[in-house]
Design a protein around this motif. Structure first.
Motif, PDB file in Angstrom:
ATOM      1  N   PRO A  82       0.814  -1.224   0.000  1.00 19.98           N
ATOM      2  CA  PRO A  82       0.000   0.000   0.000  1.00 19.98           C
ATOM      3  C   PRO A  82       0.844   1.270   0.000  1.00 19.98           C
ATOM      4  CG  PRO A  82      -0.052  -1.070   2.154  1.00 19.98           C
ATOM      5  CD  PRO A  82       0.615  -2.031   1.224  1.00 19.98           C
ATOM      6  N   LEU A  83       0.388   2.247  -0.750  1.00 13.02           N
ATOM      7  CA  LEU A  83       1.030   3.557  -0.777  1.00 13.02           C
ATOM      8  C   LEU A  83       0.453   4.458   0.302  1.00 13.02           C
ATOM      9  CD1 LEU A  83       1.116   4.262  -4.626  1.00 13.02           C
ATOM     10  CD2 LEU A  83       3.114   3.956  -3.158  1.00 13.02           C
TER      11      LEU A  83
ATOM     12  N   SER B 179       4.755   7.512  -3.351  1.00 12.33           N
ATOM     13  CA  SER B 179       5.719   6.670  -4.054  1.00 12.33           C
ATOM     14  C   SER B 179       6.374   5.713  -3.068  1.00 12.33           C
ATOM     15  CB  SER B 179       6.786   7.519  -4.759  1.00 12.33           C
ATOM     16  OG  SER B 179       7.564   8.224  -3.812  1.00 12.33           O
ATOM     17  N   GLN B 180       7.032   4.707  -3.611  1.00 14.19           N
ATOM     18  CA  GLN B 180       7.743   3.718  -2.806  1.00 14.19           C
ATOM     19  C   GLN B 180       8.730   2.987  -3.710  1.00 14.19           C
ATOM     20  OE1 GLN B 180       4.394   0.174  -3.348  1.00 14.19           O
ATOM     21  NE2 GLN B 180       4.670   1.112  -1.364  1.00 14.19           N
ATOM     22  N   GLU B 181       9.661   2.275  -3.095  1.00 16.26           N
ATOM     23  CA  GLU B 181      10.580   1.424  -3.851  1.00 16.26           C
ATOM     24  C   GLU B 181      10.113  -0.014  -3.749  1.00 16.26           C
ATOM     25  OE1 GLU B 181      14.702   0.088  -2.576  1.00 16.26           O
ATOM     26  OE2 GLU B 181      15.254   1.482  -4.200  1.00 16.26           O
ATOM     27  N   LEU B 182       9.979  -0.665  -4.890  1.00 14.05           N
ATOM     28  CA  LEU B 182       9.598  -2.076  -4.932  1.00 14.05           C
ATOM     29  C   LEU B 182      10.832  -2.911  -5.244  1.00 14.05           C
ATOM     30  CD1 LEU B 182       6.267  -2.026  -6.995  1.00 14.05           C
ATOM     31  CD2 LEU B 182       6.548  -2.039  -4.514  1.00 14.05           C
ATOM     32  N   VAL B 183      10.946  -4.035  -4.580  1.00 15.01           N
ATOM     33  CA  VAL B 183      12.008  -5.003  -4.874  1.00 15.01           C
ATOM     34  C   VAL B 183      11.329  -6.304  -5.264  1.00 15.01           C
ATOM     35  CG1 VAL B 183      14.002  -6.266  -4.015  1.00 15.01           C
ATOM     36  CG2 VAL B 183      13.580  -3.913  -3.241  1.00 15.01           C
ATOM     37  N   ALA B 184      11.541  -6.728  -6.511  1.00 17.24           N
ATOM     38  CA  ALA B 184      10.922  -7.950  -7.021  1.00 17.24           C
ATOM     39  C   ALA B 184      12.003  -8.887  -7.526  1.00 17.24           C
ATOM     40  CB  ALA B 184       9.934  -7.625  -8.146  1.00 17.24           C
ATOM     41  N   LYS B 185      11.785 -10.181  -7.350  1.00 18.65           N
ATOM     42  CA  LYS B 185      12.727 -11.194  -7.831  1.00 18.65           C
ATOM     43  C   LYS B 185      12.169 -11.867  -9.075  1.00 18.65           C
ATOM     44  CE  LYS B 185      14.619 -12.321  -3.256  1.00 18.65           C
ATOM     45  NZ  LYS B 185      14.843 -13.414  -2.271  1.00 18.65           N
ATOM     46  N   ASP B 186      13.075 -12.211  -9.999  1.00 20.11           N
ATOM     47  CA  ASP B 186      12.640 -12.930 -11.193  1.00 20.11           C
ATOM     48  C   ASP B 186      12.816 -14.433 -10.982  1.00 20.11           C
ATOM     49  OD1 ASP B 186      15.334 -13.492 -11.508  1.00 20.11           O
ATOM     50  OD2 ASP B 186      15.631 -12.095 -13.169  1.00 20.11           O
TER      51      ASP B 186
ATOM     52  N   ARG C 134      10.837   2.082  -8.913  1.00 19.45           N
ATOM     53  CA  ARG C 134      10.126   3.123  -8.186  1.00 19.45           C
ATOM     54  C   ARG C 134       8.664   3.072  -8.593  1.00 19.45           C
ATOM     55  NH1 ARG C 134      10.233   9.709  -8.505  1.00 19.45           N
ATOM     56  NH2 ARG C 134       9.432  10.092  -6.407  1.00 19.45           N
ATOM     57  N   HIS C 135       7.798   2.879  -7.617  1.00 20.44           N
ATOM     58  CA  HIS C 135       6.347   2.833  -7.838  1.00 20.44           C
ATOM     59  C   HIS C 135       5.779   4.187  -7.404  1.00 20.44           C
ATOM     60  CE1 HIS C 135       2.229   1.294  -6.229  1.00 20.44           C
ATOM     61  NE2 HIS C 135       2.102   1.863  -7.417  1.00 20.44           N
ATOM     62  N   ILE C 136       5.155   4.895  -8.347  1.00 19.21           N
ATOM     63  CA  ILE C 136       4.645   6.231  -8.050  1.00 19.21           C
ATOM     64  C   ILE C 136       3.213   6.368  -8.548  1.00 19.21           C
ATOM     65  CG2 ILE C 136       5.538   7.223 -10.217  1.00 19.21           C
ATOM     66  CD1 ILE C 136       6.155   9.792  -8.566  1.00 19.21           C
ATOM     67  N   TYR C 137       2.453   7.172  -7.843  1.00 19.37           N
ATOM     68  CA  TYR C 137       1.051   7.441  -8.206  1.00 19.37           C
ATOM     69  C   TYR C 137       0.957   8.912  -8.576  1.00 19.37           C
ATOM     70  CZ  TYR C 137      -4.068   7.394  -7.728  1.00 19.37           C
ATOM     71  OH  TYR C 137      -5.431   7.471  -7.952  1.00 19.37           O
TER      72      TYR C 137
ATOM     73  N   ARG D 225      -2.426   7.811 -12.014  1.00 17.14           N
ATOM     74  CA  ARG D 225      -2.281   6.389 -12.326  1.00 17.14           C
ATOM     75  C   ARG D 225      -1.019   5.859 -11.669  1.00 17.14           C
ATOM     76  NH1 ARG D 225       0.028   6.112 -18.508  1.00 17.14           N
ATOM     77  NH2 ARG D 225       1.380   7.944 -18.411  1.00 17.14           N
ATOM     78  N   HIS D 226      -0.974   4.547 -11.558  1.00 18.34           N
ATOM     79  CA  HIS D 226       0.183   3.879 -10.966  1.00 18.34           C
ATOM     80  C   HIS D 226       1.223   3.606 -12.053  1.00 18.34           C
ATOM     81  CE1 HIS D 226      -1.597   2.931  -6.965  1.00 18.34           C
ATOM     82  NE2 HIS D 226      -2.725   3.004  -7.638  1.00 18.34           N
TER      83      HIS D 226
END
Length: 259
Positions: A193-194, A202-209, A218-221, A227-228
């Motif tokens: 959640p933002l 905004s926030q920083e997302l860390v995703a693994k492949d 960087r996830h920003i609205y 929009r996201h």
């Protein structure tokens, strides 16, 4: 290099007398193929069940895999012919070895793998020959059904990760100067959640492949209408993965928040 995406499984492929078979599963379950391989090529065991879900999301809904412990029929000659046809030396003649045309086998291990070079997903199935099973009436198909529920009442891990979405990439998604636009509903379901009290949440997302490589976005609205977006880090991901217009990208979040 290949990676073992199984979890809570013991690789039994190094036992003598075992036959290992590769089933290619890229492109939504099309392009099936076989080849011999060494079990030593499978490394880096992954502990999270979300990788099981991610593998199935990449391979597509048309793929059905045998369960560990089930009985299958192995056709060695067809396997050898496929090895020859895929070889760089098409004139190579493979020996027949005097094998039976079909061999009943027990599935002793199923590994979900991904090629590090092109991210193609495939399966390595380790079989133990039990010819005496050919004299019995084998009724157990040993495959998962389309709902993810396995025979015997076991529930597949695919039913345990509901936070998932796909998106077919648009031109702006693959532009080096753009970002990845995410529909509001799925962003709120799949991403943390933002804080909407901020002027520009905004926030920083860390995703693994598939290979447990971490990617930071960087996830920003923002925008009008708002929009996201995934901005910083997204173009690097697009470049490294060679993504193009029309490719589909799945995002998954486990119950523990792992993305």
């Amino acid at each position: 290099m290949e990676f073992d995406l199984n979890h809570d499984e013991v690789n039994e492929g190094e036992k003598s007398g075992y036959c290992e078979k590769i089933i290619g599963g890229g492109g939504g379950g099309s392009g099936w193929s076989s080849s011999f391989t060494s079990s030593a090529s499978a490394v880096s065991s992954v502990s999270s069940s979300i990788y099981f879900e991610l593998w199935h999301a990449c391979v597509g809904p048309l793929t059905s895999l045998p369960k560990k412990g089930s009985v299958v029929v192995y056709f060695p000659q067809g396997h050898i012919e496929q090895v020859v046809s895929s070889s760089s030396m098409p004139c190579l003649e493979m020996p027949i070895f005097g094998l039976q045309p079909q061999i009943f086998c027990r599935v002793v291990n199923v590994q979900l793998l991904a090629n590090k070079e092109n991210n193609e997903v495939y399966t390595q199935v380790t079989l133990f020959p039990e010819p005496e099973l050919g004299e019995r009436n084998v009724e157990d198909t040993g495959h998962e059904d389309e709902t993810g529920e396995e025979e015997g009442g076991e529930v597949s891990p695919r039913m345990l990760t509901p936070h998932m979405f796909y998106k077919t990439l648009t031109a702006s998604d693959t532009s080096t100067h753009g970002g990845f636009s995410v529909p509001c509903r799925v962003a709120e379901d799949c991403f943390p959640p933002l804080d909407y009290t901020q002027e520009r949440p905004s926030q920083e997302l860390v995703a693994k492949d598939l290979h447990e490589v971490e990617w930071k976005f960087r996830h920003i609205y923002r925008g009008q209408p708002r929009r996201h977006l995934l901005t910083t880090g997204w173009s690097i991901f697009v470049s490294k993965k060679n993504l193009a217009l029309g490719n589909a990208v799945p995002f998954l979040r486990g119950e523990d928040g792992e993305l």
